[in-house]
Design a protein around this motif. Structure first.
Motif, PDB file in Angstrom:
ATOM      1  N   GLY A  84       0.816  -1.217   0.000  1.00  0.00           N
ATOM      2  CA  GLY A  84       0.000   0.000   0.000  1.00  0.00           C
ATOM      3  C   GLY A  84       0.845   1.259   0.000  1.00  0.00           C
ATOM      4  N   ARG A  85       0.440   2.221   0.827  1.00  0.00           N
ATOM      5  CA  ARG A  85       1.056   3.556   0.820  1.00  0.00           C
ATOM      6  C   ARG A  85       1.886   3.796   2.073  1.00  0.00           C
ATOM      7  N   GLY A  86       3.095   4.312   1.858  1.00  0.00           N
ATOM      8  CA  GLY A  86       3.916   4.818   2.948  1.00  0.00           C
ATOM      9  C   GLY A  86       4.461   3.731   3.849  1.00  0.00           C
ATOM     10  N   PRO A  87       5.104   4.066   5.001  1.00  0.00           N
ATOM     11  CA  PRO A  87       5.247   5.429   5.494  1.00  0.00           C
ATOM     12  C   PRO A  87       6.340   6.248   4.783  1.00  0.00           C
ATOM     13  N   GLY A  88       7.284   5.598   4.072  1.00  0.00           N
ATOM     14  CA  GLY A  88       8.357   6.350   3.398  1.00  0.00           C
ATOM     15  C   GLY A  88       7.790   7.213   2.286  1.00  0.00           C
ATOM     16  N   LYS A  89       8.537   8.240   1.932  1.00  0.00           N
ATOM     17  CA  LYS A  89       8.138   9.143   0.843  1.00  0.00           C
ATOM     18  C   LYS A  89       9.349   9.461  -0.005  1.00  0.00           C
ATOM     19  N   VAL A  90       9.102  10.132  -1.121  1.00  0.00           N
ATOM     20  CA  VAL A  90      10.181  10.568  -2.000  1.00  0.00           C
ATOM     21  C   VAL A  90      10.218  12.093  -1.977  1.00  0.00           C
ATOM     22  N   LEU A  91      11.419  12.636  -2.041  1.00  0.00           N
ATOM     23  CA  LEU A  91      11.569  14.088  -2.102  1.00  0.00           C
ATOM     24  C   LEU A  91      11.935  14.461  -3.534  1.00  0.00           C
ATOM     25  N   ARG A  92      11.102  15.242  -4.167  1.00  0.00           N
ATOM     26  CA  ARG A  92      11.252  15.572  -5.582  1.00  0.00           C
ATOM     27  C   ARG A  92      11.679  17.033  -5.702  1.00  0.00           C
ATOM     28  N   ILE A  93      12.661  17.312  -6.567  1.00  0.00           N
ATOM     29  CA  ILE A  93      13.124  18.697  -6.746  1.00  0.00           C
ATOM     30  C   ILE A  93      13.009  19.118  -8.210  1.00  0.00           C
ATOM     31  N   GLY A  94      13.109  20.398  -8.455  1.00  0.00           N
ATOM     32  CA  GLY A  94      13.111  20.903  -9.820  1.00  0.00           C
ATOM     33  C   GLY A  94      13.325  22.404  -9.828  1.00  0.00           C
ATOM     34  N   ARG A  95      13.494  22.951 -11.020  1.00  0.00           N
ATOM     35  CA  ARG A  95      13.598  24.414 -11.156  1.00  0.00           C
ATOM     36  C   ARG A  95      13.199  24.776 -12.588  1.00  0.00           C
ATOM     37  N   THR A  96      13.023  26.060 -12.805  1.00  0.00           N
ATOM     38  CA  THR A  96      12.720  26.536 -14.147  1.00  0.00           C
ATOM     39  C   THR A  96      13.922  27.317 -14.663  1.00  0.00           C
ATOM     40  N   VAL A  97      14.394  26.932 -15.851  1.00  0.00           N
ATOM     41  CA  VAL A  97      15.508  27.657 -16.465  1.00  0.00           C
ATOM     42  C   VAL A  97      15.034  28.157 -17.827  1.00  0.00           C
ATOM     43  N   ASN A  98      15.130  29.453 -18.050  1.00  0.00           N
ATOM     44  CA  ASN A  98      14.669  30.078 -19.302  1.00  0.00           C
ATOM     45  C   ASN A  98      13.261  29.617 -19.677  1.00  0.00           C
ATOM     46  N   GLY A  99      12.387  29.565 -18.681  1.00  0.00           N
ATOM     47  CA  GLY A  99      11.001  29.214 -18.946  1.00  0.00           C
ATOM     48  C   GLY A  99      10.756  27.729 -19.124  1.00  0.00           C
ATOM     49  N   ARG A 100      11.805  26.908 -19.040  1.00  0.00           N
ATOM     50  CA  ARG A 100      11.608  25.454 -19.204  1.00  0.00           C
ATOM     51  C   ARG A 100      11.868  24.732 -17.896  1.00  0.00           C
ATOM     52  N   PHE A 101      11.079  23.670 -17.635  1.00  0.00           N
ATOM     53  CA  PHE A 101      11.264  22.899 -16.407  1.00  0.00           C
ATOM     54  C   PHE A 101      12.551  22.082 -16.496  1.00  0.00           C
ATOM     55  N   ASP A 102      13.325  22.062 -15.429  1.00  0.00           N
ATOM     56  CA  ASP A 102      14.586  21.321 -15.384  1.00  0.00           C
ATOM     57  C   ASP A 102      14.562  20.364 -14.175  1.00  0.00           C
TER      58      ASP A 102
END
Ligand code: HEC
Ligand code: HEC
Length: 391
Positions: A84-102
């Motif tokens: 099923g679900r959890g208890p662990g989770k994932v940490l997701r990161i990102g940023r926008t560079v020149n209007g595009r998702f990175d």
């Protein structure tokens, strides 16, 4: 949009907090061992495959097995307790560079492996360049073989990308032409993942071994980059797991059934009717029928998924800033509602600790239907919650 910076001690503290929320919840959590159910009617060969895959899925891997060097958890079961679900989770990161998702691959993204298998070496931390940092809860894996067996045209028949029927709901398909590390794949209808960003269970198995456990396989032979420690190696040369391990884990997931729904009571029946009349069923579609499948137990089955497997704009408060395939930051796949009584937290990042809160936090395309729920008497709202909890 969220713009948080977590340090590793804060992340670890947040993970340990998960166990202390009992007092704020309005329901008790069902025993997770009861959510592990094998599909009915498997052949003895399939049953054996399920059992072998199950052992691998719940196994805690070690540095000698090739765990890490950097990882999030040492076992699939740490994040998918009782399938099923959890208890662990994932940490997701990102940023926008020149209007595009990175997805920030060269900074150790798109997910952060905050633990290390090597003594004296710290795990990864969130790079200061990250603009979006968000937890993702692990959806259940049970019943996902049935999800994969739904014919594409059945899912597409519910799509209404331009809202032709003007009901404010415009579910659309997430077509995958790139996987989440940016490599091109054959365009296919996405149906797994929180944003329907992957089309095949097997893609999740090899992704999870690499991104969650730090274990390489023939499908993902290169260790992940940790820019802070580029030369650290794990305890094993070559691929950490074989193709056969991947296939067994994939089969365990594929042959797992949903836990049974609770028996009807007058309140649950009334809740089911209200769930339909209020309009929850516009996205949480009650059932779909699987197509012909080589595994008889998955073939031509009518299944109560309570999802349309389409992505919906859920409003700015549920945005995570991240692009997944074609899915935008505010778009999320309607989650399957089976097994809710086994879960501790709800919505993509687990921000809701009760089902009522999860419903109230619906925005965007679901606003009118959320308001219809809020306009019910508290007794009727409670019937809807009881019904969802029984699924
Ligand atoms: C650190 C926690 C973590 C671990 C460990 C983990 N997962 Fe997951 N899993 C997740 C999260 C989070 C998602 C949702 C990811 C997303 O959609 O971005 C997910 C999604 C999935 C899904 C898709 C389910 C669905 O219906 O969307 C499958 C299948 C899956 N994981 C299999 C595995 C397997 C197999 C392993 C072990 C090799 C594993 N996971 C280990 C956190 C984890
Ligand atoms: C416009 C489509 C839409 C409608 C209408 C809708 N939902 Fe949802 N529902 C979603 C999406 C998408 C999510 C996931 C949002 C997220 O994770 O941020 C969700 C999440 C949930 C969750 C949390 C599930 C989980 O896995 O944590 C529950 C419970 C739920 N909905 C119940 C309801 C009920 C009850 C109604 C009717 C009052 C309803 N929903 C109406 C799309 C919809």
């Amino acid at each position: 949009m969220r713009n948080n910076y977590f340090s590793v001690p804060i992340i670890v503290a947040l993970f340990t907090l998960v166990g202390c929320e009992e007092a704020t919840r309005d329901i008790s959590i069902a025993d997770p061992t009861e959510s592990e159910v094998m599909l009915n009617g498997l052949s003895s060969v399939e049953e054996q495959a399920y059992k072998e895959g199950r052992d691998l899925f719940f196994r805690t891997f070690t540095v000698e097995d090739g765990l890490g060097p950097f990882f999030a958890e040492a076992s699939c079961g740490k994040c998918h307790e009782g399938a099923g679900r959890g208890p662990g989770k994932v940490l997701r990161i990102g940023r926008t560079v020149n209007g595009r998702f990175d997805p920030m691959i060269e900074f150790g993204g798109p997910t952060i492996q905050f633990r290390s298998a090597i003594k004296g070496i710290p795990g990864e931390s969130v790079p200061p360049e990250a603009q979006f940092v968000d937890f993702r809860v692990a959806p259940a894996v049970f019943g996902r073989g049935l999800v994969e067996a739904i014919p594409e045209e059945t899912i597409l028949s519910n799509a209404d990308p331009y809202d032709a029927d003007a009901d404010g709901i415009s579910g659309r398909a997430n077509y995958i032409s790139m996987n989440f590390v940016g490599a091109p794949t054959h365009p296919e209808l996405g149906r797994h993942g929180l944003k329907a960003q992957l089309s095949r269970l097997m893609d999740f198995a090899d992704n999870a071994f690499l991104h969650d456990l730090g274990m390489t396989s023939p499908m993902r032979p290169s260790e992940l980059i940790n820019p802070a420690a580029p030369n650290i190696k794990d305890g094993k040369k070559g691929n950490d797991i074989t193709q056969s391990t991947l296939e067994k884990v994939d089969l365990f997931i594929r042959l797992s059934d949903f836990p049974p729904m609770l028996p009807d009571t007058p309140d649950i029946i009334a809740g089911r009717n209200l769930f339909a009349t209020v309009g929850c069923v516009k996205c949480h579609v009650p059932s779909m029928t699987t197509g012909p499948h080589p595994v008889a137990a998955l073939s031509n089955k009518s299944v109560s998924f309570y999802s349309d497997f389409l992505i919906h704009d859920m409003g700015p408060t549920l945005s995570d800033g991240v692009l997944d395939g074609d899915a935008q930051p505010q778009e999320w796949k309607t989650p399957v509602l089976r097994g809710m009584r086994f879960f501790r937290e709800f919505l993509h990042d687990g921000r809701a600790t009760t089902l009522h809160d999860a419903i109230v936090m619906h925005g965007g395309e679901a606003t009118a239907i959320r308001d219809a729920y809020l306009n019910l008497s508290s007794a009727d709202r409670d019937k809807i919650v009881q019904f969802v909890r029984a699924l």
